[in-house]
Motif scaffolding. Sequence first.
Motif, PDB file in Angstrom:
ATOM      1  N   VAL A 181       0.863  -1.190   0.000  1.00  0.00           N
ATOM      2  CA  VAL A 181       0.000   0.000   0.000  1.00  0.00           C
ATOM      3  C   VAL A 181       0.893   1.232   0.000  1.00  0.00           C
ATOM      4  N   GLU A 182       0.675   2.121  -0.955  1.00  0.00           N
ATOM      5  CA  GLU A 182       1.495   3.337  -1.057  1.00  0.00           C
ATOM      6  C   GLU A 182       0.564   4.544  -1.122  1.00  0.00           C
ATOM      7  N   GLN A 183       0.892   5.559  -0.336  1.00  0.00           N
ATOM      8  CA  GLN A 183       0.007   6.734  -0.299  1.00  0.00           C
ATOM      9  C   GLN A 183       0.131   7.617  -1.550  1.00  0.00           C
ATOM     10  N   PRO A 237      15.380  13.860  -4.933  1.00  0.00           N
ATOM     11  CA  PRO A 237      16.764  13.379  -4.813  1.00  0.00           C
ATOM     12  C   PRO A 237      17.019  12.755  -3.460  1.00  0.00           C
ATOM     13  N   ARG A 238      17.459  11.511  -3.467  1.00  0.00           N
ATOM     14  CA  ARG A 238      17.804  10.867  -2.193  1.00  0.00           C
ATOM     15  C   ARG A 238      19.083  10.052  -2.390  1.00  0.00           C
ATOM     16  N   ALA A 239      19.060   8.749  -2.100  1.00  0.00           N
ATOM     17  CA  ALA A 239      20.324   8.005  -2.028  1.00  0.00           C
ATOM     18  C   ALA A 239      21.109   8.022  -3.338  1.00  0.00           C
ATOM     19  N   ILE A 240      22.449   8.112  -3.174  1.00  0.00           N
ATOM     20  CA  ILE A 240      23.342   8.085  -4.336  1.00  0.00           C
ATOM     21  C   ILE A 240      24.455   7.045  -4.171  1.00  0.00           C
ATOM     22  N   GLY A 241      24.521   6.405  -2.995  1.00  0.00           N
ATOM     23  CA  GLY A 241      25.587   5.417  -2.768  1.00  0.00           C
ATOM     24  C   GLY A 241      24.992   4.057  -2.442  1.00  0.00           C
ATOM     25  N   ILE A 242      25.261   3.069  -3.288  1.00  0.00           N
ATOM     26  CA  ILE A 242      24.747   1.712  -3.032  1.00  0.00           C
ATOM     27  C   ILE A 242      25.952   0.793  -2.862  1.00  0.00           C
ATOM     28  N   ILE A 294      21.328   6.242  -8.686  1.00  0.00           N
ATOM     29  CA  ILE A 294      20.260   7.241  -8.573  1.00  0.00           C
ATOM     30  C   ILE A 294      19.031   6.492  -8.069  1.00  0.00           C
ATOM     31  N   GLN A 295      18.650   6.793  -6.827  1.00  0.00           N
ATOM     32  CA  GLN A 295      17.641   5.973  -6.144  1.00  0.00           C
ATOM     33  C   GLN A 295      16.354   5.751  -6.938  1.00  0.00           C
ATOM     34  N   PRO A 296      15.719   6.793  -7.508  1.00  0.00           N
ATOM     35  CA  PRO A 296      14.438   6.529  -8.178  1.00  0.00           C
ATOM     36  C   PRO A 296      14.552   5.501  -9.309  1.00  0.00           C
ATOM     37  N   GLY A 303      13.475  -0.692   7.592  1.00  0.00           N
ATOM     38  CA  GLY A 303      14.013   0.473   6.882  1.00  0.00           C
ATOM     39  C   GLY A 303      13.973   1.720   7.758  1.00  0.00           C
ATOM     40  N   ASP A 304      13.762   2.869   7.110  1.00  0.00           N
ATOM     41  CA  ASP A 304      13.768   4.148   7.838  1.00  0.00           C
ATOM     42  C   ASP A 304      12.716   4.183   8.946  1.00  0.00           C
ATOM     43  N   ALA A 305      11.662   3.415   8.829  1.00  0.00           N
ATOM     44  CA  ALA A 305      10.643   3.377   9.890  1.00  0.00           C
ATOM     45  C   ALA A 305      11.254   2.862  11.190  1.00  0.00           C
ATOM     46  N   GLN A 330      24.063   4.998   4.396  1.00  0.00           N
ATOM     47  CA  GLN A 330      23.677   3.650   4.803  1.00  0.00           C
ATOM     48  C   GLN A 330      22.189   3.497   5.066  1.00  0.00           C
ATOM     49  N   GLY A 331      21.394   4.555   4.858  1.00  0.00           N
ATOM     50  CA  GLY A 331      19.952   4.434   5.093  1.00  0.00           C
ATOM     51  C   GLY A 331      19.355   3.398   4.156  1.00  0.00           C
ATOM     52  N   TYR A 332      19.606   3.568   2.893  1.00  0.00           N
ATOM     53  CA  TYR A 332      19.117   2.639   1.867  1.00  0.00           C
ATOM     54  C   TYR A 332      19.741   1.254   2.089  1.00  0.00           C
ATOM     55  N   ASN A 333      21.066   1.266   2.276  1.00  0.00           N
ATOM     56  CA  ASN A 333      21.788  -0.016   2.366  1.00  0.00           C
ATOM     57  C   ASN A 333      21.392  -0.812   3.612  1.00  0.00           C
ATOM     58  N   SER A 334      21.203  -0.125   4.741  1.00  0.00           N
ATOM     59  CA  SER A 334      20.804  -0.866   5.944  1.00  0.00           C
ATOM     60  C   SER A 334      19.362  -1.357   5.796  1.00  0.00           C
TER      61      SER A 334
HETATM   62  C1  FAD Z   1      19.563  13.526   0.470  1.00  0.00           C
HETATM   63  C2  FAD Z   1      19.586  12.072   0.823  1.00  0.00           C
HETATM   64  C3  FAD Z   1      20.679  11.295   0.453  1.00  0.00           C
HETATM   65  C4  FAD Z   1      20.747   9.960   0.813  1.00  0.00           C
HETATM   66  N1  FAD Z   1      21.837   9.230   0.448  1.00  0.00           N
HETATM   67  C5  FAD Z   1      21.903   7.928   0.777  1.00  0.00           C
HETATM   68  C6  FAD Z   1      22.987   7.134   0.299  1.00  0.00           C
HETATM   69  O1  FAD Z   1      23.861   7.609  -0.425  1.00  0.00           O
HETATM   70  N2  FAD Z   1      23.004   5.811   0.634  1.00  0.00           N
HETATM   71  C7  FAD Z   1      22.043   5.254   1.419  1.00  0.00           C
HETATM   72  O2  FAD Z   1      22.150   4.061   1.739  1.00  0.00           O
HETATM   73  N3  FAD Z   1      20.974   5.979   1.841  1.00  0.00           N
HETATM   74  C8  FAD Z   1      20.877   7.288   1.537  1.00  0.00           C
HETATM   75  N4  FAD Z   1      19.774   8.011   1.900  1.00  0.00           N
HETATM   76  C9  FAD Z   1      18.702   7.361   2.678  1.00  0.00           C
HETATM   77  C10 FAD Z   1      17.689   6.593   1.802  1.00  0.00           C
HETATM   78  O3  FAD Z   1      17.144   7.429   0.821  1.00  0.00           O
HETATM   79  C11 FAD Z   1      16.583   6.067   2.721  1.00  0.00           C
HETATM   80  O4  FAD Z   1      17.188   5.427   3.824  1.00  0.00           O
HETATM   81  C12 FAD Z   1      15.669   5.066   2.013  1.00  0.00           C
HETATM   82  O5  FAD Z   1      14.906   5.671   1.006  1.00  0.00           O
HETATM   83  C13 FAD Z   1      14.705   4.438   3.038  1.00  0.00           C
HETATM   84  O6  FAD Z   1      13.877   3.541   2.379  1.00  0.00           O
HETATM   85  P1  FAD Z   1      12.488   3.092   3.022  1.00  0.00           P
HETATM   86  O7  FAD Z   1      11.861   2.184   2.019  1.00  0.00           O
HETATM   87  O8  FAD Z   1      12.712   2.617   4.411  1.00  0.00           O
HETATM   88  O9  FAD Z   1      11.645   4.432   3.180  1.00  0.00           O
HETATM   89  P2  FAD Z   1      11.203   5.489   2.074  1.00  0.00           P
HETATM   90  O10 FAD Z   1      12.095   5.427   0.892  1.00  0.00           O
HETATM   91  O11 FAD Z   1      11.056   6.781   2.776  1.00  0.00           O
HETATM   92  O12 FAD Z   1       9.777   4.972   1.595  1.00  0.00           O
HETATM   93  C14 FAD Z   1       8.646   5.053   2.421  1.00  0.00           C
HETATM   94  C15 FAD Z   1       7.425   4.980   1.525  1.00  0.00           C
HETATM   95  O13 FAD Z   1       6.278   4.858   2.359  1.00  0.00           O
HETATM   96  C16 FAD Z   1       5.271   5.713   1.876  1.00  0.00           C
HETATM   97  N5  FAD Z   1       4.393   6.015   3.016  1.00  0.00           N
HETATM   98  C17 FAD Z   1       4.686   6.746   4.115  1.00  0.00           C
HETATM   99  N6  FAD Z   1       3.624   6.785   4.951  1.00  0.00           N
HETATM  100  C18 FAD Z   1       2.641   6.060   4.354  1.00  0.00           C
HETATM  101  C19 FAD Z   1       1.301   5.747   4.709  1.00  0.00           C
HETATM  102  N7  FAD Z   1       0.763   6.161   5.866  1.00  0.00           N
HETATM  103  N8  FAD Z   1       0.565   5.004   3.862  1.00  0.00           N
HETATM  104  C20 FAD Z   1       1.101   4.562   2.692  1.00  0.00           C
HETATM  105  N9  FAD Z   1       2.367   4.831   2.296  1.00  0.00           N
HETATM  106  C21 FAD Z   1       3.125   5.561   3.122  1.00  0.00           C
HETATM  107  C22 FAD Z   1       6.027   6.919   1.348  1.00  0.00           C
HETATM  108  O14 FAD Z   1       5.241   7.666   0.437  1.00  0.00           O
HETATM  109  C23 FAD Z   1       7.224   6.241   0.691  1.00  0.00           C
HETATM  110  O15 FAD Z   1       6.962   5.893  -0.646  1.00  0.00           O
HETATM  111  C24 FAD Z   1      19.686   9.360   1.554  1.00  0.00           C
HETATM  112  C25 FAD Z   1      18.566  10.123   1.903  1.00  0.00           C
HETATM  113  C26 FAD Z   1      18.517  11.461   1.547  1.00  0.00           C
HETATM  114  C27 FAD Z   1      17.304  12.251   1.942  1.00  0.00           C
END
Ligand code: FAD
Length: 311
Positions: free
Chosen positions: A36-38, A46-51, A107-109, A286-288, A298-302
């Motif tokens: 489920v995605e909102q 722009p977010r992660a650039i290092g994998i 490039i994360q996207p 993940g980030d949660a 390491q956000g993406y990688n962890s």
């Molecule tokens: C500028 C920047 C640079 C970074 N560089 C790096 C890097 O080089 N290497 C690295 O490892 N990490 C990096 N990171 C961190 C990395 O981007 C994040 O750690 C990663 O995206 C986390 O993934 P996730 O799936 O846990 O969360 P997210 O990518 O935040 O995804 C969460 C998803 O949940 C959805 N969502 C939220 N709430 C709800 C809800 N209530 N209902 C439905 N959907 C919901 C959101 O819309 C989103 O799509 C960087 C981050 C930033 C901001």
Amino acid sequence: MSNTNYTTEVAILGAGPVGLTIANYLSKQGVAVTIVEQLDSLIDYPRAIGIDDESLRTIQSLGLVDQVLPHTTPNHAMRFLTPKGRCFADIQPLTREFGFSRRNAFIQPQVDNVLLQGLKQYKNTQVLFSRQLTQFSQDADGVTLNLQNKEGDAETIRAQYLIACDGGNSYVRRNLGIAFEGETAPNQWIVIDLENDPLATPHIYLCCDPVRPYVSAALPHGIRRFEFMVMPGETQEELSKPENIAKLLSKVLPSTDGIEVIRQRVYTHNARIADKFRVDRIFLAGDAAHIMPVWQGQGYNSGMRDAFNLA
Ligand SMILES: Cc1cc2nc3c(=O)[nH]c(=O)nc-3n(C[C@H](O)[C@H](O)[C@H](O)COP(=O)(O)OP(=O)(O)OC[C@H]3O[C@@H](n4cnc5c(N)ncnc54)[C@H](O)[C@@H]3O)c2cc1C
């Protein structure tokens, strides 16, 4: 008004890299998954650039690495420079224990999209975009999610488990009352991605200039990432204006004529970890579950490690 009911084995909240990777793993093992995605589509800012090599190995085990590698640059060194440009630290591991370069630009996207497309091969898996989670509850047998779709209709998902991959501001974590201890840095950073890299130099440089520290990174597909510290007294709104972006870039580029900004965004850096990662049938990943300053890369990688370990 209609009310659609879905039944699935595992519900995943959030189509970020962690939710998508867990969904790929579970689907590959024959588990029925509903994400489920909102938002209406994947995050494109722009977010992660290092994998790292472990993440690439994870993606390899999903059968998707051939689609991801064209979006990476291997052996991406990270260099720290003094204000006068002298390199005083160089992170450049050249070993390949896991068969891939240890540090890769990406490039994360683009990679997130490969993970999304990878799910299309699994008939028991679906991704529901444009859904707001309005409520959730759990009992001895499963978890119920109440959603609202774009048209305002109510939907319900009944699942055996819920994995909350809903990012640093996790609704699920907050509603479960799980503490998220740690720190938030006082400074913000503005991140700007440019098309047609005007510098065309490889690798990533962290320029420790006390006037305004900044990062300059060469990314795949001719993209240049700049990250500038937002200084005291500057506001996000002011700094994001095109003329002020051009002013920032004029300090680091020979010319700002014809620059093409793809994406820009202001970020705050956090270092926080959830008190617990599981409450009965609900997991955080993940980030949660944990969030760290972006410099650690390491956000993406962890999060990918969470996905591998959990699924
Ligand atoms: C500028 C920047 C640079 C970074 N560089 C790096 C890097 O080089 N290497 C690295 O490892 N990490 C990096 N990171 C961190 C990395 O981007 C994040 O750690 C990663 O995206 C986390 O993934 P996730 O799936 O846990 O969360 P997210 O990518 O935040 O995804 C969460 C998803 O949940 C959805 N969502 C939220 N709430 C709800 C809800 N209530 N209902 C439905 N959907 C919901 C959101 O819309 C989103 O799509 C960087 C981050 C930033 C901001």
